[in-house]
Design an enzyme around this catalytic site. Structure first.
Site, PDB file in Angstrom:
ATOM      1  N   ASP A 212       0.828  -1.197   0.000  1.00  0.00           N
ATOM      2  CA  ASP A 212       0.000   0.000   0.000  1.00  0.00           C
ATOM      3  C   ASP A 212       0.871   1.259   0.000  1.00  0.00           C
ATOM      4  OD1 ASP A 212      -2.801   1.154   0.461  1.00  0.00           O
ATOM      5  OD2 ASP A 212      -1.690   2.039   2.124  1.00  0.00           O
ATOM      6  N   GLU A 272      14.462 -14.714  -0.965  1.00  0.00           N
ATOM      7  CA  GLU A 272      14.747 -15.863  -0.090  1.00  0.00           C
ATOM      8  C   GLU A 272      13.595 -16.860  -0.079  1.00  0.00           C
ATOM      9  OE1 GLU A 272      15.903 -14.736   3.860  1.00  0.00           O
ATOM     10  OE2 GLU A 272      17.009 -12.968   3.161  1.00  0.00           O
TER      11      GLU A 272
END
Length: 550
Positions: A212, A272
């Site tokens: 956002d 990751e």
């Protein structure tokens, strides 16, 4: 028409599931309520995940469900790692995640990184003094000599963007509500803590983040005044036209260059977790340029802006927006949206009066045919119009502040109608926003039973789209056409698709040239155009799809 560029991307699709994906936005408060309190919840989402999967979408994006005082309905977060009891529990979220994955749906969650709630423990500590361990975690500044705010920055929700805090004898910055203080991303401890909260949800197995207001993380450290904007240019995207926020060029309160390094750190974290992606919401002075900058290699995977969330329903605007982005965005991947929880519903915004039932499906088909991914807001598949919410029922603080010239965002946030009952199958209790009369007869159960409904048209088009690689990952090249017809070719390896749409209520035509011999593909289920003497004739709000003969 410019030459069609065909993709030769060597990556397997499962590594890039998000390219060309259709992402269904769920606004939890208004999706489905199972505990009867009138507010949607996570168990309600779980209950209806089968419906979402049957639409043919690839992923869901869930708007905030974290612990919050709900001043901005969850976009004011008090604890990033806790589920607000209003929505359920962390166990409910884990069940939701497991069921979605079992249904083949990816799960993206909102992350509101630039600001917190004033009820967050970080802010409670920060406001106590100028020398505690969280003193520099938010944007604090001294008053000017006359006691006024440090500079001229404005809040998007109206009024100045600074609020006085008597404990510290300083102002704090809030780009949104005064109960949404902005974090100080110039502080490395803040950036580390924010990334650690993101890791918490990645460890739980989420597939992506919708970020956002991601360009609001950093502010100008010198607190320079924003320059004034001439009246003729005060046309804002995503906020009321009479809002003084539109009176400035927002050069200093957002979209700072330091944000790029933070995006790289965020991307490194996501990398990751194989398959995890980030979609950034971007609203800047030049949102298309910022989308390009933010989605370059090593930053966000996707970006979307408010360009197609405006009132401009014209071929010229849509084509210009897409072409400008195509000419700018060399490395990144766009995501398109024509509705969300912050703007008037597209059937009302672009419909402007009576339209046939397939109008809504045509708009979805057009959006899903552009190069990029797509966010579909709940209810878009039903063709829901904007609800009229009377002032006494308003919940949105934005609408209350600007009534009556701007009625806020409640009209697109009313509960999703599941059946024709009095409470629309949303809740056994009184809904937090009223069920509008204009949504009666557009409910899921009624449309599911009608083969020719907007819901079934939406399902048919997404099913058809999945069979055409060109529409998922191919390049785009526009065909010359005049209002109200828009046409373009999508190309992917050995497949190219011609897509044409009539945005008007009268018959329209497009000169096809050599493409007149392409093979018609009418499996999309919408009113289909026809070729006459090398010219494409499109019915009102109809489309045409054809494959290159190869």
């Amino acid at each position: 028409m410019s030459a069609v560029s065909l993709s030769t991307d060597p990556h397997p699709r499962d590594d890039l599931w998000w390219r060309g994906a259709v992402i269904y936005q769920i606004y939890p408060r208004s999706f489905r309520d199972l505990d009867g309190d009138g507010v949607g919840d996570l168990p309600g989402i779980i209950d209806k995940l089968g419906y979402v999967a049957d639409l043919g979408v690839d992923a869901i994006w869930i708007s905030p469900f974290f612990k919050s005082p709900m001043a901005d309905f969850g976009y004011d977060i008090a604890d990033y790692r806790a589920v607000d009891p209003l929505f359920g529990s962390i166990d409910d979220f884990d069940r939701l995640l497991a069921k979605a994955h079992a249904l083949g749906l990816k799960v993206m969650i909102d992350q509101v990184l630039s600001h917190t709630s004033s009820e967050h423990e970080w802010f409670k500590r920060s406001r106590e003094s100028r020398d505690n361990d969280h003193a520099d975690w938010y944007v604090w500044a001294d008053a000017r000599e006359d006691g006024t705010a440090p500079n001229n920055w404005m809040s998007l929700f109206g009024g100045v963007a600074w609020r006085w805090e008597p404990r510290r004898q300083q102002y704090y910055l809030h780009n949104f509500l005064s109960s949404q203080p902005d974090l100080n991303f110039h502080n490395p401890a803040v950036r580390a803590a924010v990334l650690d909260n993101v890791r918490f949800w990645l460890d739980r197995g989420v597939d992506g983040l919708r970020l956002d207001a991601i360009n609001f993380c950093f502010h100008d450290a010198q607190l320079r005044d924003n320059p004034p904007k001439p009246p003729a240019q005060r046309v804002g995207r995503g906020f009321s036209p009479d809002n003084p926020y539109a009176f400035q060029y927002h050069h200093y309160n957002n979209t700072q260059p330091q944000n790029l390094a933070f995006l790289a750190d965020l991307r490194a974290l996501l990398d990751e977790y194989p398959g995890a992606v980030a979609l950034g919401e971007i609203s800047s002075e030049d949102s298309l340029a910022t989308m390009d900058e933010y989605t370059r290699h090593g930053r966000l995977h996707m970006g979307y802006s408010f360009e197609l969330l405006t009132d401009d329903y014209s071929v010229a605007h849509i084509r210009d927006t897409v072409q400008r982005l195509e000419g700018t965005m060399r490395e990144g991947w766009p995501c398109w949206a024509i509705s969300n929880h912050d703007v008037q519903r597209v059937v009302t915004r672009w419909g402007r009066g009576a339209r046939p039932a397939h109008f809504a499906t045509m708009l979805s088909a057009l959006t899903c045919s552009l190069r990029g991914s797509v966010c579909v807001y709940q209810g878009e598949e039903l063709g829901l119009p904007e609800a009229e919410v009377p002032y006494e029922s308003l919940q949105d603080p934005y609408g209350k502040a600007f009534w009556p010239t701007f009625k806020g965002r409640d009209g697109c946030r009313t509960p999703l109608p599941w059946d024709a009952s009095e409470r629309a199958g949303f809740s056994t209790g009184e809904a937090w926003l009223p069920i509008p009369a204009s949504h009666r007869g557009l409910d899921v159960a009624t449309q599911h039973a009608d083969r020719d409904s907007m819901l079934n048209g939406f399902r048919r088009f997404l099913s058809w789209r999945k069979r055409h690689a060109a529409l998922l990952d191919g390049a785009i090249a526009f065909v010359d056409s005049a209002e109200p017809a828009i046409a373009f070719v999508r190309g992917e390896r050995n497949e190219a698709m011609l897509m044409a749409f009539n945005l008007g209520g009268d018959e329209a035509s497009v000169e096809l040239g050599a493409m007149a011999d392409w093979q018609v593909d009418s499996g999309h289920g919408l009113p289909q155009g026809r070729v006459v003497d090398g010219r494409l004739i499109l019915p009102a709000y109809g489309i045409y799809a054809a494959r290159a003969g190869r």
